[in-house]
Scaffold this active site. Structure first.
Site, PDB file in Angstrom:
ATOM      1  CD  GLU A 293      -2.764  -1.280  -0.060  1.00 42.75           C
ATOM      2  OE1 GLU A 293      -3.063  -0.236  -0.672  1.00 42.75           O
ATOM      3  OE2 GLU A 293      -3.094  -2.409  -0.465  1.00 42.75           O
ATOM      4  CB  CYS A 327      -1.507   6.930   2.613  1.00 39.80           C
ATOM      5  SG  CYS A 327      -2.579   5.980   3.679  1.00 39.80           S
TER       6      CYS A 327
HETATM    7  P1  NAD Z   1       9.003   5.381   3.019  1.00 40.42           P
HETATM    8  O1  NAD Z   1       8.755   4.773   1.672  1.00 40.42           O
HETATM    9  O2  NAD Z   1      10.062   6.396   3.137  1.00 40.42           O
HETATM   10  O3  NAD Z   1       9.371   4.230   4.073  1.00 40.42           O
HETATM   11  C1  NAD Z   1       8.569   3.091   4.239  1.00 40.42           C
HETATM   12  C2  NAD Z   1       9.450   1.946   4.684  1.00 40.42           C
HETATM   13  O4  NAD Z   1      10.318   1.589   3.610  1.00 40.42           O
HETATM   14  C3  NAD Z   1      10.343   2.302   5.870  1.00 40.42           C
HETATM   15  O5  NAD Z   1      10.469   1.204   6.729  1.00 40.42           O
HETATM   16  C4  NAD Z   1      11.654   2.618   5.186  1.00 40.42           C
HETATM   17  O6  NAD Z   1      12.782   2.440   6.023  1.00 40.42           O
HETATM   18  C5  NAD Z   1      11.659   1.624   4.048  1.00 40.42           C
HETATM   19  N1  NAD Z   1      12.524   2.016   2.940  1.00 40.42           N
HETATM   20  C6  NAD Z   1      12.891   3.258   2.562  1.00 40.42           C
HETATM   21  N2  NAD Z   1      13.717   3.189   1.491  1.00 40.42           N
HETATM   22  C7  NAD Z   1      13.850   1.888   1.196  1.00 40.42           C
HETATM   23  C8  NAD Z   1      14.579   1.176   0.198  1.00 40.42           C
HETATM   24  N3  NAD Z   1      15.312   1.816  -0.714  1.00 40.42           N
HETATM   25  N4  NAD Z   1      14.493  -0.160   0.182  1.00 40.42           N
HETATM   26  C9  NAD Z   1      13.732  -0.806   1.091  1.00 40.42           C
HETATM   27  N5  NAD Z   1      13.035  -0.198   2.062  1.00 40.42           N
HETATM   28  C10 NAD Z   1      13.085   1.137   2.108  1.00 40.42           C
HETATM   29  O7  NAD Z   1       7.597   5.910   3.532  1.00 40.42           O
HETATM   30  P2  NAD Z   1       7.275   6.713   4.878  1.00 40.42           P
HETATM   31  O8  NAD Z   1       7.792   8.097   4.730  1.00 40.42           O
HETATM   32  O9  NAD Z   1       7.635   5.940   6.073  1.00 40.42           O
HETATM   33  O10 NAD Z   1       5.684   6.738   4.795  1.00 40.42           O
HETATM   34  C11 NAD Z   1       5.001   7.623   3.973  1.00 40.42           C
HETATM   35  C12 NAD Z   1       4.562   6.979   2.677  1.00 40.42           C
HETATM   36  O11 NAD Z   1       3.767   5.837   2.957  1.00 40.42           O
HETATM   37  C13 NAD Z   1       3.673   7.897   1.863  1.00 40.42           C
HETATM   38  O12 NAD Z   1       3.984   7.757   0.498  1.00 40.42           O
HETATM   39  C14 NAD Z   1       2.274   7.376   2.157  1.00 40.42           C
HETATM   40  O13 NAD Z   1       1.324   7.687   1.177  1.00 40.42           O
HETATM   41  C15 NAD Z   1       2.529   5.907   2.271  1.00 40.42           C
HETATM   42  N6  NAD Z   1       1.502   5.238   3.054  1.00 40.42           N
HETATM   43  C16 NAD Z   1       0.562   4.536   2.377  1.00 40.42           C
HETATM   44  C17 NAD Z   1      -0.469   3.909   3.069  1.00 40.42           C
HETATM   45  C18 NAD Z   1      -1.527   3.152   2.336  1.00 40.42           C
HETATM   46  O14 NAD Z   1      -2.286   2.421   2.967  1.00 40.42           O
HETATM   47  N7  NAD Z   1      -1.631   3.300   1.021  1.00 40.42           N
HETATM   48  C19 NAD Z   1      -0.509   3.998   4.455  1.00 40.42           C
HETATM   49  C20 NAD Z   1       0.492   4.705   5.117  1.00 40.42           C
HETATM   50  C21 NAD Z   1       1.491   5.324   4.398  1.00 40.42           C
END
Ligand code: NAD
Length: 542
Positions: A293, A327
Site C-alpha cells: 500500500e 496516505c
Molecule cells: P518510506 O517509503 O520512506 O518508508 C517506508 C518503509 O520503507 C520504511 O520502513 C523505510 O525504512 C523503508 N525504505 C525506505 N527506502 C527503502 C529502500 N530503498 N528499500 C527498502 N526499504 C526502504 O515511507 P514513509 O515516509 O515511512 O511513509 C510515507 C509513505 O507511505 C507515503 O507515500 C504514504 O502515502 C505511504 N503510506 C501509504 C499507506 C496506504 O495504505 N496506502 C498507508 C500509510 C502510508
C-alpha cells in the site's frame, strides 16, 4: 490438535476515548508521556530469543523537539538479517503447525493489552515519536491497532470456514497453509497501527516474519514488540531488525525462502523492491506474494449543489489532521467558482484558529512533521508556490525548524489544474485548490481522474443525486476508497476496508479478508471413502 469447532467473539470496533479535560484517560496518557519523555530507552534487535545490541546506534528524537533524545536503537548488519531469517525459518516448524485457536488467542490477547494496560503507553509513544496529537494517536495506535487484531482474527476464522462441497462418497477439504518460507514486513512511520498490523496479519495466518520498522517509528514500535511478547508470540515468529533499509531488503531478497512482502510506504520504494524481486524470480522456491500500500494524491471535488461549510470542513480536516501525513490526506481540491469565496473565508477562519505546537499541550491541533527532509521538501514547494505566477498562498505558508519541524497548514490556490502540487504527493499539511467554472463539472471530473498517477482516496460533496451518481461513475478508477459527503480520511477497520489502485498499491485492503488471503496458500484435500478397484467405466459396457 483441536478437539472442537471453536468460535471467537464477534469483533467490535474499539470505542474512541475523548481525552476531554478531567477524564481518567487524559491523566493516564499525560503521565505516560512525561515518564517516557524523561527516560532514555535502548532498543535492541529482536532475533529469535535474543535481544541483540550491536553497539552501532542511532538516537530517537521527537519531531516537535528534535534536540530532545528519548533513547537510542541498535542497527543491524547483514549478518543480523541473515540470522533473523534463519531464526524465522526455525520457528516456522512449530508455529506453522500450531492450532489456529492458539494463534487467535495470542492476537486477541494482544488487542486487549492495547485496549487496557498498554493504551496510555502506546498513545504516548506515538505522540512522542510521530508527533500526533492525542486524538490522532488514539484513533491510530490504540483503536485501529485493536481493530486490526480483533477483526483479522474473525476474518481468519471466516477463511478457515470457507470449505468446498462434499458428498457422501467423498470429503473435500481446504487447508489454508501459511506460505512456504518467511514474510518480510516493511512499515512506514505514519501509523503505529499499520506498523503492528503488517507483521501481525501474516503471523496470525501461521507465517514467520522478519519485520523492519521505519527509522522514525522505532520508539512506538518498541511498545508493539513488548505487547507481542506479553501476548505470547513465540520467539522467532516476528523478528525485528532496524537500520539501512536497502541493505536489509537486499539481504532478505537474496534468500530462496523469501515468500512474500507486506509493505506500506512510498510508491517509488515499493516499485524499486518489486523490480528487484522480478529480477530474482528464478531464485525463489515459490512466487513471492507482493502486497504493498503506497502513496496517494487524494482529492475532494465539490459540486455546485454542495454545502460550502461541509466542503470547507472536509478540506480542513482531510488535509491537515496529523499534519497531512496520512496516505489518505486530501491534497488537491476542486471547488466551483460560485462557492469559492465562502469556502475560502471559512478555511482561512478555521486554519487561523488552529494552534500549533507540542502534542503534550492538548490544545494543539497541529504539531510537527516527521523529519528534516520532509520539512525541507515542504518548505521548498511552499517557496516555489510563492514565486510561481500560476499559484498563490491563501493561508499559511510559514515554517520553522528551530525547535521542531513545524509547517503551518497551507492552502495553495492555483489557476493551473496540472500545477506541480496538484500532481505530486507532498505528505505534509499542504493542499492545493483549483477553482473551476460551475458549468464545467463533467470536464472537471475527467480532470480529477487524469491528474495524478495515484488512486487511493477521494471524496465528492454534493446534495444532488445525479451529480453523485455521475461522479461515482466517472471516478470509478480514481480511488480505492471513495467518500460521498465526507472527508477522504479516517477509514475504520471492518467498515471501510482500505487500499488504493494504480500507483497507490496492490489494493489488498488492509483490515479485510482479502489481505489475509495473501498470506495463505490453500491446499485442497479430496478423500474418497470407497476407492474404485476397476478402471472400466459403465459406458464401456456392451
Ligand atoms: P518510506 O517509503 O520512506 O518508508 C517506508 C518503509 O520503507 C520504511 O520502513 C523505510 O525504512 C523503508 N525504505 C525506505 N527506502 C527503502 C529502500 N530503498 N528499500 C527498502 N526499504 C526502504 O515511507 P514513509 O515516509 O515511512 O511513509 C510515507 C509513505 O507511505 C507515503 O507515500 C504514504 O502515502 C505511504 N503510506 C501509504 C499507506 C496506504 O495504505 N496506502 C498507508 C500509510 C502510508
Amino acid at each position: 490438535m483441536p478437539k472442537g469447532i471453536f468460535h471467537v467473539a464477534k469483533a467490535v470496533n474499539e470505542p474512541v476515548k475523548s481525552y476531554a479535560p478531567n477524564t481518567p484517560e487524559r491523566k493516564a496518557v499525560s503521565e505516560a508521556y512525561q515518564k517516557m519523555w524523561n527516560e532514555k530507552i535502548e532498543v535492541p534487535l529482536y532475533i529469535g530469543s535474543e535481544e541483540i545490541k550491536t553497539g552501532n546506534t542511532k538516537n530517537m528524537t521527537a519531531p516537535h523537539d528534535h534536540q530532545h533524545v528519548v533513547g537510542k536503537y541498535h542497527l543491524a548488519e547483514k549478518s543480523h538479517v541473515e540470522k533473523a531469517i534463519a531464526n524465522a525459518l526455525e520457528a516456522r516448524k512449530n508455529w506453522a503447525a500450531m492450532p489456529w485457536e492458539q494463534r487467535a488467542a495470542i492476537f486477541l490477547k494482544a488487542a486487549e493489552l492495547v485496549a487496557g494496560p498498554y493504551r496510555a503507553k502506546i498513545n504516548a509513544a506515538t505522540m512522542i515519536a510521530q508527533s500526533k496529537n492525542i486524538h490522532q494517536a488514539e484513533i491510530d495506535a490504540a483503536c485501529e491497532f485493536i481493530d486490526f487484531l480483533r477483526f483479522n482474527v474473525e476474518f481468519m476464522t471466516q477463511i478457515y470456514d470457507d470449505q468446498p462441497n462434499s458428498d457422501p462418497s467423498m470429503w473435500n477439504r481446504v487447508e489454508y497453509r501459511p506460505l512456504e518460507g518467511f514474510v518480510y514486513a516493511i512499515t512506514p512511520f505514519n501509523f503505529t497501527a499499520i506498523s503492528g498490523n503488517l507483521p501481525a496479519s501474516a503471523a496470525m495466518m501461521g507465517n514467520v516474519v522478519v519485520w523492519k520498522p521505519s527509522d522514525s517509528q522505532v520508539f512506538s514500535a518498541k511498545v508493539i514488540i513488548d505487547i507481542f511478547k506479553e501476548a505470547g508470540v513465540p520467539d522467532g515468529v516476528i523478528n525485528v531488525v532496524f537500520g539501512d533499509a536497502e541493505m536489509i531488503t537486499n539481504t532478505i531478497l537474496e534468500s530462496r525462502d523469501f515468500a512474500g512482502i507486506h509493505f506500506t510506504g512510498s510508491t517509488h520504494v515499493f516499485k524499486g523492491i518489486w523490480g528487484k524481486i522480478g529480477t530474482k524470480i528464478n531464485h525463489y522456491k515459490t512466487y513471492p506474494r507482493i502486497v504493498g500500500e503506497t502513496g496517494g494524491k487524494d482529492f475532494i471535488i465539490a459540486h455546485p449543489s454542495a454545502n460550502p461549510k461541509q466542503v470547507s470542513t472536509g478540506i480542513v480536516r482531510g488535509a491537515f489532521e496529523f499534519q497531512g501525513q496520512k496516505c489518505s490526506a486530501a491534497s488537491r481540491a476542486y471547488v466551483p467558482k460560485s462557492m469559492w469565496n465562502e469556502v475560502r473565508e471559512q478555511i482561512i477562519t478555521d486554519v487561523n484558529s488552529m494552534k500549533m505546537g507540542s502534542p503534550e499541550d492538548f490544545g494543539n491541533f497541529i504539531t510537527a512533521v516527521i523529519h528534516e527532509s520532509s520539512f525541507d521538501k515542504l518548505a521548498s514547494y511552499i517557496e516555489q508556490a510563492k514565486k510561481d505566477a500560476d499559484a498563490e498562498i491563501v493561508v499559511g505558508g510559514n515554517y520553522d525548524k528551530s525547535k521542531g519541524y513545524f509547517v503551518e497548514p497551507t492552502v495553495i490556490l492555483t489557476t493551473n489544474p496540472k500545477y506541480k502540487t496538484m500532481e505530486t504527493e507532498l505528505f505534509g499539511p499542504v493542499i492545493t485548490i483549483y477553482v473551476y467554472e460551475d458549468e464545467k463539472w463533467s470536464e472537471t471530473l475527467k480532470l480529477v481522474d487524469e491528474t495524478s498517477e495515484y488512486a487511493l482516496t477521494g471524496a465528492v460533496f454534493s446534495t444532488c443525486r445525479y451529480a453523485i451518481t455521475e461522479a461515482t461513475k466517472a471516478l470509478e478508477n480514481s480511488a480505492g476508497n471513495f467518500y460521498i459527503n465526507d472527508k477522504p480520511t479516517g477509514a475504520v477497520v471492518g467498515m471501510q476496508p482500505f487500499g488504493g489502485a494504480r500507483a497507490s498499491g496492490t489494493n489488498d485492503k488492509a483490515g479485510s479478508m482479502q489481505n489475509l488471503l495473501r498470506w495463505v496458500s490453500p491446499r485442497t484435500i479430496k478423500e474418497t471413502f470407497v476407492t474404485p478397484v476397476d478402471y472400466r467405466y459403465p459406458f464401456l459396457g456392451e
